[in-house]
Write a protein that holds these residues in place. Structure first.
Motif, mmCIF file in Angstrom:
data_model
loop_
_atom_site.group_PDB
_atom_site.id
_atom_site.type_symbol
_atom_site.label_atom_id
_atom_site.label_comp_id
_atom_site.label_asym_id
_atom_site.label_seq_id
_atom_site.Cartn_x
_atom_site.Cartn_y
_atom_site.Cartn_z
ATOM 1 N N UNK A 27 0.835 -1.198 0.000
ATOM 2 C CA UNK A 27 0.000 0.000 0.000
ATOM 3 C C UNK A 27 0.872 1.251 0.000
ATOM 4 N N UNK A 28 0.450 2.267 -0.746
ATOM 5 C CA UNK A 28 1.217 3.513 -0.858
ATOM 6 C C UNK A 28 0.379 4.734 -0.493
ATOM 7 N N UNK A 68 -0.648 -2.954 5.000
ATOM 8 C CA UNK A 68 0.611 -3.647 4.721
ATOM 9 C C UNK A 68 0.882 -4.751 5.733
ATOM 10 N N UNK A 69 0.524 -4.523 6.988
ATOM 11 C CA UNK A 69 0.738 -5.553 8.000
ATOM 12 C C UNK A 69 -0.118 -6.780 7.714
ATOM 13 N N UNK A 102 11.963 -6.999 5.440
ATOM 14 C CA UNK A 102 12.098 -5.882 4.502
ATOM 15 C C UNK A 102 10.802 -5.729 3.717
ATOM 16 N N UNK A 103 9.705 -5.678 4.454
ATOM 17 C CA UNK A 103 8.403 -5.486 3.817
ATOM 18 C C UNK A 103 7.611 -4.463 4.618
ATOM 19 N N UNK A 104 7.083 -3.429 3.946
ATOM 20 C CA UNK A 104 7.317 -3.102 2.540
ATOM 21 C C UNK A 104 8.794 -2.809 2.285
ATOM 22 N N UNK A 105 9.244 -2.935 1.034
ATOM 23 C CA UNK A 105 10.663 -2.713 0.746
ATOM 24 C C UNK A 105 11.109 -1.338 1.216
ATOM 25 N N UNK A 157 9.881 4.925 4.411
ATOM 26 C CA UNK A 157 10.891 3.894 4.256
ATOM 27 C C UNK A 157 10.615 2.655 5.074
ATOM 28 N N UNK A 158 9.376 2.415 5.446
ATOM 29 C CA UNK A 158 9.057 1.231 6.235
ATOM 30 C C UNK A 158 9.369 1.447 7.696
#
Length: 374
Positions: free
Chosen positions: A60-61, A268-269, A297-300, A307-308
Protein backbone atom coordinates in the motif's frame (compact mmCIF):
# COMPACT_ATOMS: atom_id res chain seq x y z
CA UNK A 1 -24.62 27.85 -14.94
CA UNK A 2 -23.11 24.40 -14.60
CA UNK A 3 -19.32 24.16 -14.33
CA UNK A 4 -17.36 23.31 -17.45
CA UNK A 5 -15.65 19.95 -17.76
CA UNK A 6 -12.20 21.45 -17.17
CA UNK A 7 -13.00 22.45 -13.58
CA UNK A 8 -10.68 21.36 -10.78
CA UNK A 9 -11.29 20.39 -7.16
CA UNK A 10 -10.71 23.92 -5.89
CA UNK A 11 -13.54 25.19 -8.09
CA UNK A 12 -15.69 22.23 -7.04
CA UNK A 13 -15.21 23.21 -3.41
CA UNK A 14 -16.22 26.80 -4.16
CA UNK A 15 -19.39 25.60 -5.93
CA UNK A 16 -20.19 23.20 -3.08
CA UNK A 17 -19.92 26.05 -0.58
CA UNK A 18 -22.40 28.12 -2.60
CA UNK A 19 -24.83 25.20 -2.72
CA UNK A 20 -24.64 24.56 1.04
CA UNK A 21 -27.84 25.51 2.88
CA UNK A 22 -28.58 25.79 6.60
CA UNK A 23 -31.92 25.95 8.38
CA UNK A 24 -32.82 28.78 10.83
CA UNK A 25 -31.22 26.84 13.69
CA UNK A 26 -27.92 26.67 11.84
CA UNK A 27 -28.07 22.98 11.02
CA UNK A 28 -27.12 21.93 7.51
CA UNK A 29 -30.27 21.36 5.47
CA UNK A 30 -28.51 20.66 2.18
CA UNK A 31 -24.93 19.59 1.58
CA UNK A 32 -22.99 20.63 -1.47
CA UNK A 33 -21.53 17.19 -2.19
CA UNK A 34 -22.40 13.55 -1.54
CA UNK A 35 -20.55 11.25 0.83
CA UNK A 36 -17.13 9.90 -0.15
CA UNK A 37 -16.00 6.47 1.02
CA UNK A 38 -13.24 4.23 -0.28
CA UNK A 39 -14.38 3.62 -3.84
CA UNK A 40 -15.12 7.30 -4.40
CA UNK A 41 -11.74 8.25 -2.91
CA UNK A 42 -9.79 6.01 -5.31
CA UNK A 43 -10.30 8.52 -8.12
CA UNK A 44 -9.59 11.49 -5.84
CA UNK A 45 -6.21 10.01 -4.91
CA UNK A 46 -5.42 9.37 -8.58
CA UNK A 47 -6.37 12.93 -9.48
CA UNK A 48 -3.88 14.29 -6.95
CA UNK A 49 -1.17 12.06 -8.43
CA UNK A 50 -1.22 9.28 -5.83
CA UNK A 51 -2.34 5.67 -5.76
CA UNK A 52 -3.60 3.11 -3.29
CA UNK A 53 -0.91 0.55 -4.18
CA UNK A 54 2.44 0.39 -5.93
CA UNK A 55 2.57 -0.62 -9.64
CA UNK A 56 3.26 -4.27 -8.74
CA UNK A 57 0.26 -4.34 -6.36
CA UNK A 58 2.40 -5.73 -3.56
CA UNK A 59 2.16 -2.98 -0.92
CA UNK A 60 0.00 0.00 0.00
CA UNK A 61 1.22 3.51 -0.86
CA UNK A 62 -1.46 5.67 0.74
CA UNK A 63 1.22 7.32 2.88
CA UNK A 64 2.78 9.02 -0.16
CA UNK A 65 2.80 12.85 -0.22
CA UNK A 66 0.31 12.85 -3.12
CA UNK A 67 -2.14 10.54 -1.34
CA UNK A 68 -1.85 12.55 1.88
CA UNK A 69 -2.58 15.71 -0.12
CA UNK A 70 -5.72 14.09 -1.57
CA UNK A 71 -6.94 12.91 1.84
CA UNK A 72 -6.16 16.36 3.27
CA UNK A 73 -8.42 17.89 0.64
CA UNK A 74 -11.12 15.35 1.51
CA UNK A 75 -10.66 16.32 5.17
CA UNK A 76 -11.17 19.96 4.23
CA UNK A 77 -14.46 19.14 2.48
CA UNK A 78 -15.65 16.83 5.26
CA UNK A 79 -14.44 18.48 8.45
CA UNK A 80 -13.28 22.03 7.80
CA UNK A 81 -15.83 23.36 5.29
CA UNK A 82 -18.45 20.64 5.92
CA UNK A 83 -19.73 20.67 2.35
CA UNK A 84 -20.24 16.89 2.40
CA UNK A 85 -21.72 14.66 5.10
CA UNK A 86 -19.76 11.94 6.82
CA UNK A 87 -21.24 8.44 6.71
CA UNK A 88 -22.59 8.93 10.24
CA UNK A 89 -24.18 12.26 9.30
CA UNK A 90 -25.62 10.76 6.12
CA UNK A 91 -27.22 7.93 8.09
CA UNK A 92 -28.56 10.37 10.69
CA UNK A 93 -30.22 12.47 7.99
CA UNK A 94 -31.77 9.33 6.53
CA UNK A 95 -33.61 8.59 9.78
CA UNK A 96 -35.38 11.96 9.72
CA UNK A 97 -38.76 12.08 8.02
CA UNK A 98 -38.59 8.58 6.53
CA UNK A 99 -35.93 9.32 3.91
CA UNK A 100 -33.57 6.58 2.86
CA UNK A 101 -29.98 6.84 4.04
CA UNK A 102 -28.19 6.30 0.72
CA UNK A 103 -26.66 9.28 -1.04
CA UNK A 104 -29.04 8.64 -3.96
CA UNK A 105 -32.05 8.95 -1.65
CA UNK A 106 -30.68 12.16 -0.16
CA UNK A 107 -30.01 13.57 -3.63
CA UNK A 108 -33.57 12.72 -4.69
CA UNK A 109 -34.94 14.56 -1.65
CA UNK A 110 -32.62 17.50 -2.40
CA UNK A 111 -30.60 17.11 0.77
CA UNK A 112 -27.45 16.83 -1.36
CA UNK A 113 -26.84 19.17 -4.30
CA UNK A 114 -24.10 17.33 -6.24
CA UNK A 115 -23.52 13.60 -6.51
CA UNK A 116 -20.79 11.44 -8.05
CA UNK A 117 -22.68 8.80 -10.04
CA UNK A 118 -22.85 7.05 -13.40
CA UNK A 119 -25.66 6.96 -15.93
CA UNK A 120 -27.32 4.14 -13.99
CA UNK A 121 -28.48 6.79 -11.52
CA UNK A 122 -31.08 7.84 -14.09
CA UNK A 123 -33.02 4.64 -13.31
CA UNK A 124 -33.93 6.22 -9.97
CA UNK A 125 -33.92 9.86 -11.03
CA UNK A 126 -36.52 9.29 -13.77
CA UNK A 127 -39.00 8.23 -11.09
CA UNK A 128 -38.63 11.50 -9.14
CA UNK A 129 -41.06 14.19 -10.37
CA UNK A 130 -39.32 16.86 -8.27
CA UNK A 131 -36.09 16.37 -10.24
CA UNK A 132 -37.53 16.78 -13.73
CA UNK A 133 -35.91 19.66 -15.53
CA UNK A 134 -33.47 20.21 -12.67
CA UNK A 135 -30.77 17.67 -13.50
CA UNK A 136 -27.45 18.46 -15.11
CA UNK A 137 -24.15 16.65 -15.46
CA UNK A 138 -20.48 17.52 -15.72
CA UNK A 139 -17.28 15.50 -15.76
CA UNK A 140 -15.66 14.98 -12.37
CA UNK A 141 -13.16 17.61 -11.24
CA UNK A 142 -9.49 17.05 -11.95
CA UNK A 143 -6.27 18.08 -10.30
CA UNK A 144 -2.99 16.71 -11.65
CA UNK A 145 -5.03 14.08 -13.48
CA UNK A 146 -8.61 13.73 -14.63
CA UNK A 147 -8.69 9.95 -14.21
CA UNK A 148 -11.41 8.25 -12.22
CA UNK A 149 -12.46 4.68 -11.57
CA UNK A 150 -14.41 2.87 -14.29
CA UNK A 151 -16.38 -0.26 -13.49
CA UNK A 152 -17.97 -2.78 -15.81
CA UNK A 153 -19.94 -6.00 -15.60
CA UNK A 154 -18.35 -9.02 -17.25
CA UNK A 155 -19.96 -12.31 -18.19
CA UNK A 156 -18.25 -15.59 -18.96
CA UNK A 157 -19.02 -19.27 -19.46
CA UNK A 158 -17.91 -21.95 -17.04
CA UNK A 159 -15.90 -24.46 -19.12
CA UNK A 160 -17.56 -27.28 -17.18
CA UNK A 161 -21.07 -25.99 -17.75
CA UNK A 162 -23.44 -28.67 -19.09
CA UNK A 163 -25.28 -25.94 -21.05
CA UNK A 164 -22.43 -24.23 -22.83
CA UNK A 165 -24.28 -23.82 -26.13
CA UNK A 166 -27.23 -22.13 -24.44
CA UNK A 167 -24.86 -19.95 -22.41
CA UNK A 168 -23.06 -18.94 -25.60
CA UNK A 169 -26.34 -17.77 -27.12
CA UNK A 170 -26.98 -15.65 -24.02
CA UNK A 171 -23.54 -14.07 -24.40
CA UNK A 172 -24.19 -13.40 -28.06
CA UNK A 173 -27.42 -11.62 -27.13
CA UNK A 174 -25.63 -9.55 -24.47
CA UNK A 175 -23.15 -8.43 -27.14
CA UNK A 176 -25.89 -7.54 -29.62
CA UNK A 177 -27.19 -4.11 -30.57
CA UNK A 178 -30.65 -5.27 -29.51
CA UNK A 179 -29.54 -5.70 -25.91
CA UNK A 180 -27.63 -2.39 -26.02
CA UNK A 181 -30.82 -0.58 -26.98
CA UNK A 182 -32.58 -2.23 -24.03
CA UNK A 183 -29.86 -0.75 -21.80
CA UNK A 184 -30.32 2.67 -23.41
CA UNK A 185 -34.07 2.59 -22.80
CA UNK A 186 -33.72 1.51 -19.17
CA UNK A 187 -30.89 4.00 -18.44
CA UNK A 188 -29.05 1.21 -16.62
CA UNK A 189 -25.48 2.29 -17.45
CA UNK A 190 -23.91 2.67 -20.88
CA UNK A 191 -24.76 0.35 -23.77
CA UNK A 192 -22.20 -2.45 -24.26
CA UNK A 193 -21.98 -1.77 -28.00
CA UNK A 194 -19.70 1.18 -28.88
CA UNK A 195 -21.72 1.64 -32.07
CA UNK A 196 -24.92 2.17 -30.09
CA UNK A 197 -23.03 4.39 -27.63
CA UNK A 198 -22.12 6.72 -30.49
CA UNK A 199 -25.57 6.65 -32.09
CA UNK A 200 -27.38 9.99 -32.26
CA UNK A 201 -30.53 8.32 -30.90
CA UNK A 202 -28.64 7.62 -27.67
CA UNK A 203 -26.74 10.89 -27.47
CA UNK A 204 -29.95 12.89 -27.99
CA UNK A 205 -32.75 10.70 -26.67
CA UNK A 206 -36.06 11.93 -28.11
CA UNK A 207 -37.99 10.21 -25.31
CA UNK A 208 -35.95 12.04 -22.66
CA UNK A 209 -34.88 15.34 -24.22
CA UNK A 210 -33.94 16.77 -20.82
CA UNK A 211 -31.12 14.21 -20.61
CA UNK A 212 -28.78 16.12 -22.89
CA UNK A 213 -25.63 14.91 -21.16
CA UNK A 214 -25.21 11.29 -22.34
CA UNK A 215 -22.08 12.27 -24.27
CA UNK A 216 -20.38 13.06 -20.95
CA UNK A 217 -20.63 9.44 -19.83
CA UNK A 218 -18.82 8.40 -23.02
CA UNK A 219 -16.14 11.03 -22.36
CA UNK A 220 -15.76 9.83 -18.77
CA UNK A 221 -14.94 6.33 -20.04
CA UNK A 222 -12.09 7.78 -22.09
CA UNK A 223 -10.66 9.43 -18.98
CA UNK A 224 -11.30 6.44 -16.74
CA UNK A 225 -9.08 3.69 -15.39
CA UNK A 226 -9.86 0.28 -13.99
CA UNK A 227 -8.88 -0.24 -10.39
CA UNK A 228 -6.90 -3.27 -9.21
CA UNK A 229 -6.17 -4.63 -5.76
CA UNK A 230 -3.40 -6.93 -4.51
CA UNK A 231 -4.09 -10.68 -4.35
CA UNK A 232 -2.72 -10.73 -0.79
CA UNK A 233 -5.74 -9.09 0.86
CA UNK A 234 -9.45 -9.09 0.11
CA UNK A 235 -10.83 -5.93 -1.48
CA UNK A 236 -13.65 -5.88 1.05
CA UNK A 237 -11.06 -5.95 3.83
CA UNK A 238 -9.23 -2.95 2.35
CA UNK A 239 -12.56 -1.15 2.08
CA UNK A 240 -13.42 -1.87 5.70
CA UNK A 241 -10.03 -0.67 6.96
CA UNK A 242 -10.18 2.49 4.85
CA UNK A 243 -13.73 3.41 5.83
CA UNK A 244 -13.01 2.83 9.52
CA UNK A 245 -10.01 5.16 9.43
CA UNK A 246 -12.03 7.67 7.40
CA UNK A 247 -14.74 7.65 10.07
CA UNK A 248 -12.12 8.33 12.75
CA UNK A 249 -10.75 11.28 10.76
CA UNK A 250 -14.28 12.58 10.15
CA UNK A 251 -14.79 12.46 13.91
CA UNK A 252 -11.72 14.72 14.33
CA UNK A 253 -9.75 12.04 16.17
CA UNK A 254 -6.90 11.89 13.65
CA UNK A 255 -5.32 14.20 11.11
CA UNK A 256 -5.24 13.31 7.39
CA UNK A 257 -1.55 12.41 7.62
CA UNK A 258 -2.14 10.21 10.67
CA UNK A 259 -5.01 8.51 8.87
CA UNK A 260 -2.93 7.81 5.76
CA UNK A 261 0.03 6.43 7.69
CA UNK A 262 -2.13 4.37 10.04
CA UNK A 263 -4.24 2.70 7.37
CA UNK A 264 -1.18 2.13 5.14
CA UNK A 265 0.59 0.37 8.01
CA UNK A 266 -2.49 -1.71 8.81
CA UNK A 267 -3.07 -2.82 5.22
CA UNK A 268 0.61 -3.65 4.72
CA UNK A 269 0.74 -5.55 8.00
CA UNK A 270 -2.21 -7.72 6.98
CA UNK A 271 -0.56 -8.47 3.64
CA UNK A 272 2.75 -9.23 5.37
CA UNK A 273 1.01 -11.75 7.65
CA UNK A 274 -0.68 -13.40 4.65
CA UNK A 275 2.60 -13.56 2.74
CA UNK A 276 4.33 -15.19 5.70
CA UNK A 277 1.52 -17.72 6.01
CA UNK A 278 0.96 -18.86 2.41
CA UNK A 279 3.65 -20.20 0.07
CA UNK A 280 1.44 -19.59 -2.98
CA UNK A 281 1.30 -15.89 -2.12
CA UNK A 282 5.07 -15.73 -1.75
CA UNK A 283 5.39 -17.28 -5.20
CA UNK A 284 3.04 -14.64 -6.59
CA UNK A 285 5.05 -11.93 -4.82
CA UNK A 286 8.23 -13.20 -6.47
CA UNK A 287 6.52 -13.30 -9.86
CA UNK A 288 5.41 -9.70 -9.50
CA UNK A 289 8.59 -8.23 -8.01
CA UNK A 290 11.38 -10.52 -9.23
CA UNK A 291 12.65 -11.09 -5.68
CA UNK A 292 11.90 -13.33 -2.73
CA UNK A 293 9.61 -12.08 -0.01
CA UNK A 294 11.54 -10.92 3.06
CA UNK A 295 9.27 -10.20 6.07
CA UNK A 296 12.04 -8.09 7.61
CA UNK A 297 12.10 -5.88 4.50
CA UNK A 298 8.40 -5.49 3.82
CA UNK A 299 7.32 -3.10 2.54
CA UNK A 300 10.66 -2.71 0.75
CA UNK A 301 12.82 0.04 2.22
CA UNK A 302 12.11 3.20 0.31
CA UNK A 303 8.84 1.70 -0.87
CA UNK A 304 6.68 3.71 1.51
CA UNK A 305 6.83 7.37 2.39
CA UNK A 306 8.71 6.70 5.63
CA UNK A 307 10.89 3.89 4.26
CA UNK A 308 9.06 1.23 6.23
CA UNK A 309 9.05 2.77 9.71
CA UNK A 310 9.16 0.52 12.75
CA UNK A 311 5.92 1.81 14.26
CA UNK A 312 2.82 0.06 12.95
CA UNK A 313 -0.51 1.78 13.59
CA UNK A 314 -2.36 -1.49 13.32
CA UNK A 315 -5.13 -0.57 15.74
CA UNK A 316 -5.60 3.07 14.79
CA UNK A 317 -9.22 4.05 15.18
CA UNK A 318 -9.94 1.74 18.12
CA UNK A 319 -10.12 3.02 21.67
CA UNK A 320 -10.15 1.16 24.96
CA UNK A 321 -13.46 -0.64 25.25
CA UNK A 322 -14.33 -0.45 21.54
CA UNK A 323 -16.24 -3.45 20.21
CA UNK A 324 -14.27 -5.78 17.95
CA UNK A 325 -15.49 -8.50 15.66
CA UNK A 326 -14.11 -12.03 16.21
CA UNK A 327 -11.94 -11.60 13.10
CA UNK A 328 -10.49 -8.34 14.41
CA UNK A 329 -9.91 -9.92 17.81
CA UNK A 330 -7.95 -12.74 16.20
CA UNK A 331 -5.93 -10.36 14.03
CA UNK A 332 -5.08 -7.87 16.77
CA UNK A 333 -4.25 -10.60 19.28
CA UNK A 334 -1.71 -12.07 16.86
CA UNK A 335 -0.21 -8.70 16.04
CA UNK A 336 0.00 -7.58 19.65
CA UNK A 337 1.80 -10.76 20.56
CA UNK A 338 4.41 -10.19 17.88
CA UNK A 339 4.71 -6.48 17.21
CA UNK A 340 5.18 -5.04 20.66
CA UNK A 341 4.13 -2.52 23.24
CA UNK A 342 0.76 -0.82 22.90
CA UNK A 343 0.95 2.95 23.15
CA UNK A 344 -2.15 5.07 23.66
CA UNK A 345 -2.53 8.71 22.74
CA UNK A 346 -5.36 10.91 21.46
CA UNK A 347 -7.64 7.91 21.25
CA UNK A 348 -5.34 6.11 18.79
CA UNK A 349 -3.42 2.97 19.69
CA UNK A 350 -0.13 2.20 17.99
CA UNK A 351 2.11 -0.83 18.17
CA UNK A 352 5.80 -0.17 18.66
CA UNK A 353 8.87 -2.16 19.67
CA UNK A 354 8.80 -3.93 23.04
CA UNK A 355 6.76 -6.57 24.86
CA UNK A 356 3.00 -6.44 24.59
CA UNK A 357 0.24 -7.36 26.99
CA UNK A 358 -3.43 -7.32 26.07
CA UNK A 359 -6.42 -8.61 27.98
CA UNK A 360 -9.31 -9.85 25.86
CA UNK A 361 -12.78 -10.25 27.29
CA UNK A 362 -15.47 -12.17 25.45
CA UNK A 363 -18.98 -10.85 26.02
CA UNK A 364 -22.30 -12.51 25.31
CA UNK A 365 -22.96 -10.54 22.13
CA UNK A 366 -19.68 -8.94 21.21
CA UNK A 367 -16.00 -8.94 21.92
CA UNK A 368 -14.38 -6.03 23.69
CA UNK A 369 -10.68 -5.34 23.90
CA UNK A 370 -9.09 -3.74 26.94
CA UNK A 371 -5.61 -2.61 26.09
CA UNK A 372 -3.23 -2.21 29.02
CA UNK A 373 -0.18 -0.01 28.77
CA UNK A 374 3.04 -1.71 29.84
Amino acid sequence: PYPTSDWDWNECLRVAKRLLRRDPSGRIARYGLGTYEMHETVGLVWQFGGSFFDPTLTYCTLDSPEAIEAISFLHRMLVVDQVMPSVAERNAIGTQGGWGSSVIDLFCTERIAMLRIGRWGMVKFRTQPNLRGKLGAVLLPHMRSGADEVRALSVGINPKSPNREEALRVLQFLASDEFSWHVVESADALPPSPKVGGDERFLNDADHPEEDFNHLFIEAIKRGRSNHFPPFIQTTRVERIFNRHLAVMSDRRTTPEQMCRALTDEINEEMRVSLMRYASMREEYRRRTGRDFDPADYPPKGGTADGGAAVTSITAGFRVGDALSPAEHYRFRGVCGRAGRVQSGDGVHQLGPGPARAVWLRGVRKLRAIVQRT
